[in-house]
Design a protein around this motif. Structure first.
Motif, PDB file in Angstrom:
ATOM      1  N   SER A   1       0.820  -1.136   0.048  1.00  0.00           N
ATOM      2  CA  SER A   1       0.036  -0.151   0.104  1.00  0.00           C
ATOM      3  C   SER A   1       0.847   1.199  -0.151  1.00  0.00           C
ATOM      4  CB  SER A   1      -1.068   0.032   1.286  1.00  0.00           C
ATOM      5  OG  SER A   1      -0.209   0.103   2.551  1.00  0.00           O
ATOM      6  N   VAL A   2       2.044   1.330   0.489  1.00  0.00           N
ATOM      7  CA  VAL A   2       2.855   2.356   0.442  1.00  0.00           C
ATOM      8  C   VAL A   2       3.162   2.771  -1.183  1.00  0.00           C
ATOM      9  CG1 VAL A   2       5.461   3.173   0.820  1.00  0.00           C
ATOM     10  CG2 VAL A   2       4.084   1.777   2.688  1.00  0.00           C
ATOM     11  N   TYR A   3       3.489   1.513  -1.863  1.00  0.00           N
ATOM     12  CA  TYR A   3       3.576   1.839  -3.295  1.00  0.00           C
ATOM     13  C   TYR A   3       2.414   2.717  -3.911  1.00  0.00           C
ATOM     14  CZ  TYR A   3       8.172  -0.360  -3.833  1.00  0.00           C
ATOM     15  OH  TYR A   3       9.428  -0.631  -3.811  1.00  0.00           O
ATOM     16  N   ILE A   4       1.091   1.884  -3.453  1.00  0.00           N
ATOM     17  CA  ILE A   4      -0.010   2.404  -4.181  1.00  0.00           C
ATOM     18  C   ILE A   4      -0.405   3.753  -3.586  1.00  0.00           C
ATOM     19  CG2 ILE A   4      -2.430   1.861  -4.344  1.00  0.00           C
ATOM     20  CD1 ILE A   4      -0.724  -0.271  -5.613  1.00  0.00           C
ATOM     21  N   ALA A   5      -0.072   4.098  -2.608  1.00  0.00           N
ATOM     22  CA  ALA A   5      -0.331   5.503  -2.015  1.00  0.00           C
ATOM     23  C   ALA A   5       0.531   6.407  -2.713  1.00  0.00           C
ATOM     24  CB  ALA A   5      -0.359   5.752  -0.606  1.00  0.00           C
ATOM     25  N   ASP A   6       1.645   6.205  -2.962  1.00  0.00           N
ATOM     26  CA  ASP A   6       2.845   7.048  -3.771  1.00  0.00           C
ATOM     27  C   ASP A   6       2.274   7.373  -5.416  1.00  0.00           C
ATOM     28  OD1 ASP A   6       4.153   7.412  -1.466  1.00  0.00           O
ATOM     29  OD2 ASP A   6       5.809   5.993  -2.154  1.00  0.00           O
ATOM     30  N   ILE A   7       1.964   6.243  -5.768  1.00  0.00           N
ATOM     31  CA  ILE A   7       1.255   6.182  -7.181  1.00  0.00           C
ATOM     32  C   ILE A   7       0.086   7.242  -7.296  1.00  0.00           C
ATOM     33  CG2 ILE A   7       0.356   4.899  -9.006  1.00  0.00           C
ATOM     34  CD1 ILE A   7       2.277   2.657  -8.012  1.00  0.00           C
ATOM     35  N   GLU A   8      -0.833   6.936  -6.176  1.00  0.00           N
ATOM     36  CA  GLU A   8      -2.085   7.796  -6.324  1.00  0.00           C
ATOM     37  C   GLU A   8      -1.948   9.187  -6.126  1.00  0.00           C
ATOM     38  OE1 GLU A   8      -4.575   6.703  -2.853  1.00  0.00           O
ATOM     39  OE2 GLU A   8      -5.852   5.353  -4.355  1.00  0.00           O
ATOM     40  N   LYS A   9      -0.672   9.414  -5.453  1.00  0.00           N
ATOM     41  CA  LYS A   9      -0.486  11.175  -5.321  1.00  0.00           C
ATOM     42  C   LYS A   9      -0.062  11.551  -6.797  1.00  0.00           C
ATOM     43  CE  LYS A   9       1.063  10.777  -0.491  1.00  0.00           C
ATOM     44  NZ  LYS A   9       2.183  10.615   0.374  1.00  0.00           N
ATOM     45  N   ILE A  10       0.663  10.875  -7.174  1.00  0.00           N
ATOM     46  CA  ILE A  10       1.181  11.159  -8.792  1.00  0.00           C
ATOM     47  C   ILE A  10       0.069  11.305  -9.639  1.00  0.00           C
ATOM     48  CG2 ILE A  10       2.752  10.246 -10.469  1.00  0.00           C
ATOM     49  CD1 ILE A  10       4.462   8.831  -8.404  1.00  0.00           C
ATOM     50  N   VAL A  11      -0.609  10.242  -9.842  1.00  0.00           N
ATOM     51  CA  VAL A  11      -2.000  10.228 -10.855  1.00  0.00           C
ATOM     52  C   VAL A  11      -2.857  11.260 -10.526  1.00  0.00           C
ATOM     53  CG1 VAL A  11      -3.871   8.594 -11.655  1.00  0.00           C
ATOM     54  CG2 VAL A  11      -1.452   7.680 -11.228  1.00  0.00           C
ATOM     55  N   TYR A  12      -3.018  11.531  -9.283  1.00  0.00           N
ATOM     56  CA  TYR A  12      -4.013  12.551  -9.042  1.00  0.00           C
ATOM     57  C   TYR A  12      -3.520  14.010  -8.893  1.00  0.00           C
ATOM     58  CZ  TYR A  12      -7.416   8.793  -8.073  1.00  0.00           C
ATOM     59  OH  TYR A  12      -8.390   8.061  -8.368  1.00  0.00           O
ATOM     60  N   ALA A  13      -2.446  14.150  -9.216  1.00  0.00           N
ATOM     61  CA  ALA A  13      -1.960  15.379  -8.942  1.00  0.00           C
ATOM     62  C   ALA A  13      -2.365  16.245 -10.082  1.00  0.00           C
ATOM     63  CB  ALA A  13      -0.120  15.473  -9.369  1.00  0.00           C
ATOM     64  N   PRO A  14      -2.723  16.124 -11.340  1.00  0.00           N
ATOM     65  CA  PRO A  14      -3.545  17.015 -12.265  1.00  0.00           C
ATOM     66  C   PRO A  14      -4.676  17.467 -11.760  1.00  0.00           C
ATOM     67  CG  PRO A  14      -2.241  15.246 -13.672  1.00  0.00           C
ATOM     68  CD  PRO A  14      -2.337  14.725 -12.036  1.00  0.00           C
ATOM     69  N   LEU A  15      -5.326  16.312 -11.048  1.00  0.00           N
ATOM     70  CA  LEU A  15      -6.747  16.637 -10.873  1.00  0.00           C
ATOM     71  C   LEU A  15      -6.678  18.021  -9.585  1.00  0.00           C
ATOM     72  CD1 LEU A  15      -8.429  13.201 -10.777  1.00  0.00           C
ATOM     73  CD2 LEU A  15      -8.540  14.859 -12.287  1.00  0.00           C
ATOM     74  N   ARG A  16      -5.742  17.590  -8.765  1.00  0.00           N
ATOM     75  CA  ARG A  16      -5.776  18.557  -7.357  1.00  0.00           C
ATOM     76  C   ARG A  16      -5.204  20.008  -8.196  1.00  0.00           C
ATOM     77  NH1 ARG A  16      -2.816  14.223  -5.398  1.00  0.00           N
ATOM     78  NH2 ARG A  16      -0.682  15.140  -6.032  1.00  0.00           N
ATOM     79  N   ASP A  17      -4.549  19.853  -9.275  1.00  0.00           N
ATOM     80  CA  ASP A  17      -4.240  21.218  -9.732  1.00  0.00           C
ATOM     81  C   ASP A  17      -5.422  22.092 -10.295  1.00  0.00           C
ATOM     82  OD1 ASP A  17      -1.611  20.814  -9.350  1.00  0.00           O
ATOM     83  OD2 ASP A  17      -1.095  20.307 -11.566  1.00  0.00           O
ATOM     84  N   LEU A  18      -6.555  21.277 -10.567  1.00  0.00           N
ATOM     85  CA  LEU A  18      -7.754  21.778 -11.017  1.00  0.00           C
ATOM     86  C   LEU A  18      -8.487  22.358  -9.885  1.00  0.00           C
ATOM     87  CD1 LEU A  18      -8.790  19.308 -13.890  1.00  0.00           C
ATOM     88  CD2 LEU A  18      -7.615  21.580 -14.294  1.00  0.00           C
ATOM     89  N   GLN A  19      -8.370  22.131  -8.746  1.00  0.00           N
ATOM     90  CA  GLN A  19      -9.480  22.476  -7.730  1.00  0.00           C
ATOM     91  C   GLN A  19      -9.028  23.763  -7.533  1.00  0.00           C
ATOM     92  OE1 GLN A  19      -8.446  19.779  -4.519  1.00  0.00           O
ATOM     93  NE2 GLN A  19      -9.743  18.294  -5.328  1.00  0.00           N
TER      94      GLN A  19
END
Length: 111
Positions: free
Chosen positions: A93-111
């Motif tokens: 889950s450590v890897y998955i959490a890190d990957i989630e942060k990377i993948v969702y970065a563009p969506l966070r930029d839109l907020q």
């Protein structure tokens, strides 16, 4: 430009070859092979699902239901096969959490 779906599929394949993923698969097989661990895990998943369904529908679980989930959690911690499985899931889950942060970065930029 690379196809985003191809990249996502490549990421999925890369996750499957991680040593942490392979260790989790091995640990899951150990749970499946141990009837006591398997039964306990299935009981826990059913209780957890019931708990989540109640919470999503706005119902508060009773004290008894909360205690049931707590007792099952304690039994899982005491079972070495299930404890090992959960530890391997946590490492992955450590890897998955890190990957989630990377993948969702563009969506966070839109907020």
């Amino acid at each position: 430009m690379a196809n985003v779906y191809d990249i996502a599929n490549e990421l999925e394949r890369a996750i499957r070859v991680l040593p942490e993923y392979q260790a989790a698969v091995t640990a899951k097989s150990a749970v499946e092979a141990d009837s006591e661990a398997k039964e306990l895990w299935e009981q826990f998943l059913q209780a957890q699902k019931k708990f989540q369904t109640m919470m999503q529908s706005g119902q508060a679980p009773s004290q008894e239901e909360q205690e049931e989930l707590t007792v099952l959690g304690q039994k899982i911690e005491e079972n070495p096969v299930l404890k090992a499985y959960l530890e391997q899931q946590q490492r992955l889950s450590v890897y998955i959490a890190d990957i989630e942060k990377i993948v969702y970065a563009p969506l966070r930029d839109l907020q």
